[in-house]
Design a protein around this motif. Sequence first.
Motif, PDB file in Angstrom:
ATOM      1  N   LEU A 187       0.831  -1.209   0.000  1.00 46.71           N
ATOM      2  CA  LEU A 187       0.000   0.000   0.000  1.00 46.71           C
ATOM      3  C   LEU A 187       0.862   1.253   0.000  1.00 46.71           C
ATOM      4  O   LEU A 187       0.602   2.202  -0.754  1.00 46.71           O
ATOM      5  N   ARG A 188       1.905   1.258   0.827  1.00 48.56           N
ATOM      6  CA  ARG A 188       2.817   2.417   0.848  1.00 48.56           C
ATOM      7  C   ARG A 188       3.510   2.584  -0.493  1.00 48.56           C
ATOM      8  O   ARG A 188       3.700   3.708  -0.971  1.00 48.56           O
ATOM      9  N   ALA A 189       3.900   1.483  -1.134  1.00 45.39           N
ATOM     10  CA  ALA A 189       4.552   1.556  -2.445  1.00 45.39           C
ATOM     11  C   ALA A 189       3.603   2.137  -3.500  1.00 45.39           C
ATOM     12  O   ALA A 189       4.029   2.938  -4.338  1.00 45.39           O
ATOM     13  N   LEU A 190       2.340   1.738  -3.460  1.00 42.39           N
ATOM     14  CA  LEU A 190       1.364   2.300  -4.398  1.00 42.39           C
ATOM     15  C   LEU A 190       1.234   3.810  -4.210  1.00 42.39           C
ATOM     16  O   LEU A 190       1.226   4.567  -5.175  1.00 42.39           O
ATOM     17  N   ALA A 191       1.139   4.237  -2.951  1.00 39.24           N
ATOM     18  CA  ALA A 191       1.010   5.672  -2.666  1.00 39.24           C
ATOM     19  C   ALA A 191       2.268   6.424  -3.096  1.00 39.24           C
ATOM     20  O   ALA A 191       2.179   7.500  -3.696  1.00 39.24           O
ATOM     21  N   ALA A 192       3.427   5.857  -2.812  1.00 38.53           N
ATOM     22  CA  ALA A 192       4.689   6.507  -3.184  1.00 38.53           C
ATOM     23  C   ALA A 192       4.868   6.546  -4.700  1.00 38.53           C
ATOM     24  O   ALA A 192       5.516   7.450  -5.225  1.00 38.53           O
ATOM     25  N   GLY A 193       4.281   5.583  -5.396  1.00 38.09           N
ATOM     26  CA  GLY A 193       4.397   5.511  -6.849  1.00 38.09           C
ATOM     27  C   GLY A 193       3.453   6.435  -7.583  1.00 38.09           C
ATOM     28  O   GLY A 193       3.360   6.391  -8.798  1.00 38.09           O
ATOM     29  N   GLY A 194       2.723   7.258  -6.860  1.00 35.18           N
ATOM     30  CA  GLY A 194       1.866   8.244  -7.494  1.00 35.18           C
ATOM     31  C   GLY A 194       0.396   7.870  -7.558  1.00 35.18           C
ATOM     32  O   GLY A 194      -0.400   8.631  -8.088  1.00 35.18           O
ATOM     33  N   ALA A 195       0.029   6.720  -7.039  1.00 36.69           N
ATOM     34  CA  ALA A 195      -1.391   6.354  -7.029  1.00 36.69           C
ATOM     35  C   ALA A 195      -2.155   7.326  -6.134  1.00 36.69           C
ATOM     36  O   ALA A 195      -1.643   7.767  -5.114  1.00 36.69           O
ATOM     37  N   GLU A 196      -3.371   7.672  -6.544  1.00 33.26           N
ATOM     38  CA  GLU A 196      -4.224   8.503  -5.696  1.00 33.26           C
ATOM     39  C   GLU A 196      -4.361   7.779  -4.368  1.00 33.26           C
ATOM     40  O   GLU A 196      -4.703   6.612  -4.320  1.00 33.26           O
ATOM     41  N   SER A 197      -4.052   8.466  -3.277  1.00 32.43           N
ATOM     42  CA  SER A 197      -3.849   7.745  -2.026  1.00 32.43           C
ATOM     43  C   SER A 197      -4.956   7.890  -0.981  1.00 32.43           C
ATOM     44  O   SER A 197      -4.793   7.406   0.125  1.00 32.43           O
ATOM     45  N   GLY A 198      -6.095   8.474  -1.322  1.00 28.87           N
ATOM     46  CA  GLY A 198      -7.144   8.656  -0.323  1.00 28.87           C
ATOM     47  C   GLY A 198      -7.560   7.368   0.364  1.00 28.87           C
ATOM     48  O   GLY A 198      -7.505   7.245   1.589  1.00 28.87           O
ATOM     49  N   MET A 199      -7.972   6.372  -0.398  1.00 28.01           N
ATOM     50  CA  MET A 199      -8.414   5.110   0.194  1.00 28.01           C
ATOM     51  C   MET A 199      -7.229   4.237   0.594  1.00 28.01           C
ATOM     52  O   MET A 199      -7.355   3.408   1.500  1.00 28.01           O
ATOM     53  N   ILE A 200      -6.084   4.442  -0.035  1.00 22.56           N
ATOM     54  CA  ILE A 200      -4.873   3.741   0.396  1.00 22.56           C
ATOM     55  C   ILE A 200      -4.532   4.182   1.810  1.00 22.56           C
ATOM     56  O   ILE A 200      -4.219   3.364   2.677  1.00 22.56           O
ATOM     57  N   ASP A 201      -4.628   5.481   2.062  1.00 24.93           N
ATOM     58  CA  ASP A 201      -4.366   6.007   3.405  1.00 24.93           C
ATOM     59  C   ASP A 201      -5.368   5.466   4.423  1.00 24.93           C
ATOM     60  O   ASP A 201      -5.000   5.149   5.555  1.00 24.93           O
TER      61      ASP A 201
END
Length: 181
Positions: free
Chosen positions: A146-160
Amino acid sequence: MSGPAAGPPPRRCAPHPREFDTIQREAAAEGVRCVVGAVLVNRRGEAFLQRRAPHVRLFPGCWDIVGGHVEAGETLCAALAREIAEETGWHLDRVGDLVKVFDWEGGDGTLRREIDVLATVTGDLERPRIEHDKFVEAGWLDAARLRALAAGGAESGMIDVALRALAMRSPWGDAPPTWRR
């Protein structure tokens, strides 16, 4: 995402029924439409997320937790159970703690109050029945992914939201990290 709830009722809908009732009552009094979301977790400490299709109206291409709008006359828990069944084919087992409650507008002028909770489900957790017209991929993701997805530029609202949920007490009552065996 409407239709009758599928499968058996959840064994334990919520340890906070008064809290759910209050949130729903306040939203109705304010003219805000409720949306429910479930950070579904497994015993490995992973959260289930789906990536929305590029053509969907709200949040195209974004990673999302399972959930959706509460229909007229539905309780938050009934809507959560219905959405889980519709989006995955699984059945709501239990609802844990509230993860986040927030208001948002999806560009259509409708104000929504989203209520996201930790939850567990029953069913074949390795074979979800994904709505392929709405989601292009789905899976169980650990905190590192999940952190890698957020760091890779994925929209992070639901990841957070998912990361926040994984850091909380598990729906089984275990405190992290013991439930992540």
